[in-house]
Enzyme design. Structure first.
Site, PDB file in Angstrom:
ATOM      1  N   ALA A 129       4.371 -18.401  11.736  1.00 54.53           N
ATOM      2  CA  ALA A 129       5.509 -18.773  10.883  1.00 54.53           C
ATOM      3  C   ALA A 129       5.295 -18.037   9.567  1.00 54.53           C
ATOM      4  O   ALA A 129       4.504 -18.451   8.721  1.00 54.53           O
ATOM      5  CB  ALA A 129       5.548 -20.276  10.676  1.00 54.53           C
ATOM      6  N   VAL A 130       5.967 -16.928   9.469  1.00 60.41           N
ATOM      7  CA  VAL A 130       5.790 -16.040   8.322  1.00 60.41           C
ATOM      8  C   VAL A 130       7.124 -15.940   7.590  1.00 60.41           C
ATOM      9  O   VAL A 130       8.182 -15.818   8.220  1.00 60.41           O
ATOM     10  CB  VAL A 130       5.317 -14.645   8.804  1.00 60.41           C
ATOM     11  CG1 VAL A 130       5.265 -13.660   7.638  1.00 60.41           C
ATOM     12  CG2 VAL A 130       3.942 -14.753   9.465  1.00 60.41           C
ATOM     13  N   VAL A 220       7.885 -19.261  17.188  1.00 59.67           N
ATOM     14  CA  VAL A 220       8.083 -20.543  16.517  1.00 59.67           C
ATOM     15  C   VAL A 220       9.529 -21.033  16.640  1.00 59.67           C
ATOM     16  O   VAL A 220       9.802 -22.231  16.467  1.00 59.67           O
ATOM     17  CB  VAL A 220       7.673 -20.437  15.027  1.00 59.67           C
ATOM     18  CG1 VAL A 220       8.689 -19.626  14.203  1.00 59.67           C
ATOM     19  CG2 VAL A 220       7.458 -21.795  14.414  1.00 59.67           C
ATOM     20  N   ASP A 221      10.456 -20.133  16.989  1.00 62.53           N
ATOM     21  CA  ASP A 221      11.866 -20.528  16.990  1.00 62.53           C
ATOM     22  C   ASP A 221      12.256 -21.192  18.306  1.00 62.53           C
ATOM     23  O   ASP A 221      13.149 -20.747  19.027  1.00 62.53           O
ATOM     24  CB  ASP A 221      12.783 -19.327  16.677  1.00 62.53           C
ATOM     25  CG  ASP A 221      12.582 -18.170  17.629  1.00 62.53           C
ATOM     26  OD1 ASP A 221      11.533 -18.098  18.293  1.00 62.53           O
ATOM     27  OD2 ASP A 221      13.495 -17.319  17.728  1.00 62.53           O
ATOM     28  N   GLU A 309       7.429  -7.277  22.858  1.00 57.66           N
ATOM     29  CA  GLU A 309       7.842  -7.701  24.210  1.00 57.66           C
ATOM     30  C   GLU A 309       7.847  -6.531  25.196  1.00 57.66           C
ATOM     31  O   GLU A 309       7.490  -6.692  26.364  1.00 57.66           O
ATOM     32  CB  GLU A 309       9.227  -8.332  24.140  1.00 57.66           C
ATOM     33  CG  GLU A 309       9.729  -8.867  25.459  1.00 57.66           C
ATOM     34  CD  GLU A 309      10.937  -9.767  25.265  1.00 57.66           C
ATOM     35  OE1 GLU A 309      10.745 -10.961  24.972  1.00 57.66           O
ATOM     36  OE2 GLU A 309      12.070  -9.271  25.394  1.00 57.66           O
ATOM     37  N   ASP A 332      17.451 -21.081  27.314  1.00 57.86           N
ATOM     38  CA  ASP A 332      18.479 -20.856  26.295  1.00 57.86           C
ATOM     39  C   ASP A 332      19.746 -21.589  26.726  1.00 57.86           C
ATOM     40  O   ASP A 332      20.411 -21.171  27.686  1.00 57.86           O
ATOM     41  CB  ASP A 332      18.745 -19.349  26.165  1.00 57.86           C
ATOM     42  CG  ASP A 332      19.868 -19.050  25.195  1.00 57.86           C
ATOM     43  OD1 ASP A 332      20.278 -19.968  24.457  1.00 57.86           O
ATOM     44  OD2 ASP A 332      20.338 -17.891  25.161  1.00 57.86           O
TER      45      ASP A 332
HETATM   46  N1  UDP Z   1       8.213 -14.203  12.952  1.00 60.00           N
HETATM   47  C1  UDP Z   1       7.968 -14.819  11.730  1.00 60.00           C
HETATM   48  N2  UDP Z   1       8.629 -14.358  10.637  1.00 60.00           N
HETATM   49  C2  UDP Z   1       9.527 -13.347  10.685  1.00 60.00           C
HETATM   50  C3  UDP Z   1       9.783 -12.749  11.934  1.00 60.00           C
HETATM   51  C4  UDP Z   1       9.122 -13.217  13.053  1.00 60.00           C
HETATM   52  O1  UDP Z   1       7.173 -15.739  11.641  1.00 60.00           O
HETATM   53  O2  UDP Z   1      10.084 -13.007   9.639  1.00 60.00           O
HETATM   54  C5  UDP Z   1       7.455 -14.673  14.142  1.00 60.00           C
HETATM   55  C6  UDP Z   1       7.969 -16.024  14.625  1.00 60.00           C
HETATM   56  O3  UDP Z   1       6.921 -16.704  15.261  1.00 60.00           O
HETATM   57  C7  UDP Z   1       9.032 -15.605  15.610  1.00 60.00           C
HETATM   58  C8  UDP Z   1       8.347 -14.415  16.278  1.00 60.00           C
HETATM   59  O4  UDP Z   1       7.652 -13.761  15.197  1.00 60.00           O
HETATM   60  O5  UDP Z   1       9.364 -16.633  16.511  1.00 60.00           O
HETATM   61  C9  UDP Z   1       9.279 -13.404  16.967  1.00 60.00           C
HETATM   62  O6  UDP Z   1      10.398 -13.122  16.174  1.00 60.00           O
HETATM   63  P1  UDP Z   1      11.845 -13.693  16.572  1.00 60.00           P
HETATM   64  O7  UDP Z   1      11.687 -15.072  17.101  1.00 60.00           O
HETATM   65  O8  UDP Z   1      12.761 -13.503  15.419  1.00 60.00           O
HETATM   66  O9  UDP Z   1      12.242 -12.696  17.726  1.00 60.00           O
HETATM   67  P2  UDP Z   1      13.239 -12.970  18.937  1.00 60.00           P
HETATM   68  O10 UDP Z   1      12.639 -14.039  19.749  1.00 60.00           O
HETATM   69  O11 UDP Z   1      14.532 -13.418  18.371  1.00 60.00           O
HETATM   70  O12 UDP Z   1      13.286 -11.643  19.598  1.00 60.00           O
HETATM   71  C1  GAL Z   2      17.280 -11.346  23.875  1.00 57.48           C
HETATM   72  C2  GAL Z   2      16.210 -12.027  23.038  1.00 57.48           C
HETATM   73  C3  GAL Z   2      15.260 -10.980  22.509  1.00 57.48           C
HETATM   74  C4  GAL Z   2      14.747 -10.105  23.640  1.00 57.48           C
HETATM   75  C5  GAL Z   2      15.903  -9.548  24.417  1.00 57.48           C
HETATM   76  C6  GAL Z   2      15.460  -8.671  25.584  1.00 57.48           C
HETATM   77  O1  GAL Z   2      18.076 -12.317  24.482  1.00 57.48           O
HETATM   78  O2  GAL Z   2      16.794 -12.685  21.951  1.00 57.48           O
HETATM   79  O3  GAL Z   2      14.180 -11.636  21.890  1.00 57.48           O
HETATM   80  O4  GAL Z   2      13.933 -10.862  24.477  1.00 57.48           O
HETATM   81  O5  GAL Z   2      16.720 -10.579  24.906  1.00 57.48           O
HETATM   82  O6  GAL Z   2      16.554  -8.053  26.157  1.00 57.48           O
HETATM   83 MN    MN Z   3      11.904 -15.935  19.056  1.00 59.81          MN
END
Ligand code: UDP
Ligand code: GAL
Ligand code: MN
Length: 361
Positions: A129-130, A220-221, A309, A332
């Site tokens: 959590a940044v 974290v989200d 990823e 989701d």
């Molecule tokens: N994260 C964070 N601060 C940020 C960006 C990312 O702490 O400003 C961490 C957080 O744990 C987050 C993870 O990196 O859940 C991955 O980023 P995010 O969830 O935004 O990516 P997504 O899942 O939407 O691709």
């Molecule tokens: C989105 C997700 C991203 C990444 C992507 C891959 O739905 O928000 O974090 O996993 O899919 O296509």
């Molecule tokens: Mn995420």
């Protein structure tokens, strides 16, 4: 209706004129209502088509687990022998290399809990959590983990953050701990996400390996809403991305840039980096390998399509996971109804990229 004066005796013509005016207006009226109907149909379709497509996509059958695949079942975790691979005929319950894919109905959670309690298993759960993600998500993530995450075994939360003082001062349950690890805040959100690989590998080396057999690494989200139990433990654990588990392979969002270390032409599944785990040895090897590839890409001035990823997907294609979690383990709700999602255990939280990812000066 408009009345137009006409001399008597010209009734027909009066009527005709009146009628033609009237029908002209009716035509305008009809055109207007047709347009209104058409527009509302368009709005209706624009709103519903994505759901309809997703719903229809959910009807594309997954591959099926076959008895012959199970000959290879990796029995590093012997308790997986209790799995009923035929309990879910609607989904794929094992891979061709013999890894179970965990769906509700295939396992008895008590059997796993008993086994892990016997083995004195303990688990490290890492979460980052940044910046703005602290206030936006951390509290709900931790509170819900207290209710649903691996309640039968000792758990330590490792919270990586740039502002330790902001980590909620919460009392955790017995046999549970919360440790805070201070990390630097990278300027770009892509780096915040990717550099997790390095920080996790270092924390495993310096601390986690001495205290925990298993490590889970999570975004974290997200919020726990159902039991995420010891059945999810394994030597190397990956998660099926909720958006792609029914998708034709061509739609999987691997990195197709041959200049990136994450380049893949083909793969087995599309894994979601929001949840992965395994024994500390395997997670250390995975995070180190991903970090190495990320740094090589930086030297070559490339960035993989989906950052960490993409690298994780490449690594897990080359080093097959021993257990796979169904999207029940990270669902989701925006996808809409799916018949095969029986027990959602962890849900995507709402994403507010605009405000959360805006650069800070
Ligand atoms: N994260 C964070 N601060 C940020 C960006 C990312 O702490 O400003 C961490 C957080 O744990 C987050 C993870 O990196 O859940 C991955 O980023 P995010 O969830 O935004 O990516 P997504 O899942 O939407 O691709
Ligand atoms: C989105 C997700 C991203 C990444 C992507 C891959 O739905 O928000 O974090 O996993 O899919 O296509
Ligand atoms: Mn995420």
């Amino acid at each position: 209706m408009l009345l137009v004066w006409q001399p008597l005796g010209c009734r027909r013509s009066w009527t005709r004129r009146g009628t033609s005016r009237f029908s002209g207006m009716r035509q305008i009226y009809n055109r207007k209502s047709a347009l209104a109907l058409f527009t509302s149909m368009l709005i209706f379709l624009a709103y519903h088509i994505p759901y309809t497509i997703r719903f229809l996509e959910g009807l594309i059958p997954m591959d099926k687990c076959q008895v012959s695949y199970l000959e290879h079942l990796k029995m590093a975790n012997g308790v997986d022998k209790s799995l009923n691979f035929w309990a879910r005929s609607d989904v794929q319950t094992c891979t061709y290399w013999g890894a179970p894919i965990m769906w509700d109905g295939m396992f008895d959670p008590d059997v796993y809990d008993d086994e892990h309690m016997k083995r004195n298993t303990s688990v490290a759960l890492t979460v980052f959590a940044v910046g703005r993600y602290i206030d936006a998500y951390l509290k709900d993530f931790l509170h819900s983990a207290e209710v649903f995450f691996m309640l039968s075994v000792p758990v330590t939360y490792y919270v990586f953050t740039d502002v330790p003082a902001k980590v909620p001062d919460m009392r955790v349950g017995p046999r549970r701990k919360l440790k805070v690890i201070h990390v630097k805040r990278h300027t770009r959100w892509q780096d915040i996400s990717m550099m997790r690989m390095k920080a996790i590998a270092e924390a495993i080396e310096s601390e986690i390996r001495h205290r925990h057999k298993y490590v889970f690494c999570m975004d974290v989200d997200q919020i726990f809403v159902g039991p995420f139990g010891t059945e999810a433990l394994g030597d190397s654990v990956a998660l099926l991305h909720a958006h792609f588990y029914h998708s034709p392979k061509i739609q999987l969002t691997y990195d197709h840039n041959p200049n990136s270390e994450a380049y893949m032409r083909d793969g087995d599944f599309y894994y979601h980096a929001a949840v992965f785990g395994g024994s500390w040895e395997k997670v250390k090897a995975t995070t180190e390998a991903c970090y190495r590839s990320i740094m090589k890409d930086k030297e070559n001035n490339v960035e993989a399509l989906w950052h960490d990823e993409s690298h994780l997907n490449k690594h897990l294609f080359l080093h097959k996971p021993s257990k796979i979690l169904s999207p029940e383990y990270c669902w989701d709700t925006g996808i809409g109804y799916r018949m095969d999602i029986h027990v959602p255990r962890l849900l995507w939280a709402e994403k507010h990229y605009k405000s959360l990812r805006a650069p800070v000066n």
